[in-house]
Write an enzyme that holds these catalytic residues in place. Structure first.
Site, PDB file in Angstrom:
ATOM      1  CB  THR A  24     -24.707  47.519   8.208  1.00  0.00           C
ATOM      2  OG1 THR A  24     -24.983  48.874   7.931  1.00  0.00           O
ATOM      3  CG2 THR A  24     -25.131  47.167   9.590  1.00  0.00           C
TER       4      THR A  24
ATOM      5  NE  ARG B  25     -29.443  57.403   7.079  1.00  0.00           N
ATOM      6  CZ  ARG B  25     -29.185  56.103   7.136  1.00  0.00           C
ATOM      7  NH1 ARG B  25     -28.106  55.676   7.758  1.00  0.00           N
ATOM      8  NH2 ARG B  25     -29.980  55.225   6.581  1.00  0.00           N
TER       9      ARG B  25
ATOM     10  CB  THR C 236     -27.673  44.953   6.534  1.00  0.00           C
ATOM     11  OG1 THR C 236     -26.911  45.753   5.617  1.00  0.00           O
ATOM     12  CG2 THR C 236     -27.963  43.603   5.886  1.00  0.00           C
ATOM     13  N   GLY C 237     -29.350  47.331   5.172  1.00  0.00           N
ATOM     14  CA  GLY C 237     -30.016  47.825   3.972  1.00  0.00           C
ATOM     15  C   GLY C 237     -30.363  49.282   4.149  1.00  0.00           C
TER      16      GLY C 237
END
Ligand code: ASP
Length: 284
Positions: A154, A182, A204-205
């Site tokens: 991202t 999703r 992010t993650g």
């Protein structure tokens, strides 16, 4: 300002191009800030540059979902006005962040998804993707993508401008080989993206964990209501993410220009420009 190009790092990969690109973007932001540009414009522009580069899993570098489609998510938020715009599961447009910005500027809504988001982008005259050959990941076999398990890339940017306004922007194709339909944290204001008068945050993650902890707004509220400093607040949020079994990182900036860029993952691509003019760009 600070920017990120995603958490989770492949130790085998050479990130020279990403670091050089992030340095260029820091210099671009420096010029825009000096010219007095608005935080929301700078954050949107930087994320758009990252989308177009093909170096991250956003925009041109997006990866397909498990049905082979490119469904992208993005959000922008202007802390000075508490206005925001977002798109989720958007197909067929080069710059999801530009569509998110158009949602904020020229619609009465905050979040548009799927076919409706694409119709809005088309009516707004935003640039379509000519065909899937435009994406650098074209041809990826989605089941191989899932096996490879290389999810995170991202992009995001947070900015404090010369007038004291804060803004955040985030854009992503989500988790590599994700299930069709999703949606992660990135386009959800308060989860992956947030800006108010006190902080701007881009996460992010593993998005499900940032959704479950309302990570971005939680950080801002820790600063505002609990009186924590930016580092404490960012650390506490990521500890919660990790306690639930998630990983990732975030970038945050407060109204004094203090920056936090922590991560609880194998690494993060990130860069920053401080109030004193010093800058950094690294992949840790
Ligand atoms: N947070 C994004 C998502 O879950 C992925 C990422 O940061 O790479 O969609």
């Amino acid at each position: 300002m600070a920017l990120h190009g995603g958490a989770i790092i492949d130790p085998e990969k050479d990130y020279g191009s990403e670091i050089a690109h992030m340095r260029e973007l820091v210099e671009l932001a420096r010029k825009q800030l000096a010219a007095g540009d608005a935080a929301i414009d700078i954050a949107s522009d930087i994320v758009r540059e990252m989308e177009m580069s093909g170096l991250y899993v956003a925009g041109r570098g997006a990866s397909p979902n498990d049905e082979g489609w490119y469904e992208l998510d993005a959000a922008v938020m202007d802390g000075a006005t508490a206005r925001g715009g977002a798109v989720a599961a958007l197909q067929g447009f080069k710059s999801p962040v530009a569509v998110a910005r158009a949602v904020m500027e020229s619609s009465p809504h905050v979040l548009l998804v799927g076919r409706g988001a694409a119709g809005f982008a088309q009516r707004s005259g935003l640039e379509p993707v000519p065909d899937d050959g435009w994406y650098t990941h074209v041809g990826s076999d989605p089941s191989a993508a899932r096996r490879e398990n290389r999810p995170f890339g991202t992009v995001g940017c947070v900015v404090l401008d010369r007038s004291g306004r804060l803004a955040a922007a985030t854009s992503t194709a989500g988790i590599f080989g994700k299930q069709a339909g999703r949606v992660g944290d990135s386009p959800i204001l308060g989860a992956g993206t947030w800006a108010d008068r006190f902080c701007a945050v881009s996460c992010t993650g593993h998005g499900e964990f940032f959704l479950r902890t309302a990570a971005a707004v939680q950080l801002a509220h820790r600063v505002h209501y609990a009186g924590q400093n930016l580092d404490e607040a960012a650390g506490a949020v990521l500890r919660e993410v990790r306690t639930l079994g998630g990983s990732g990182g975030l970038i945050a900036i407060d109204a004094q220009g203090r920056i936090a860029m922590p991560f609880v993952s194998a690494g993060m691509k990130r860069a920053a420009l401080s109030v004193d003019g010093s800058s950094s760009a690294d992949v840790l």
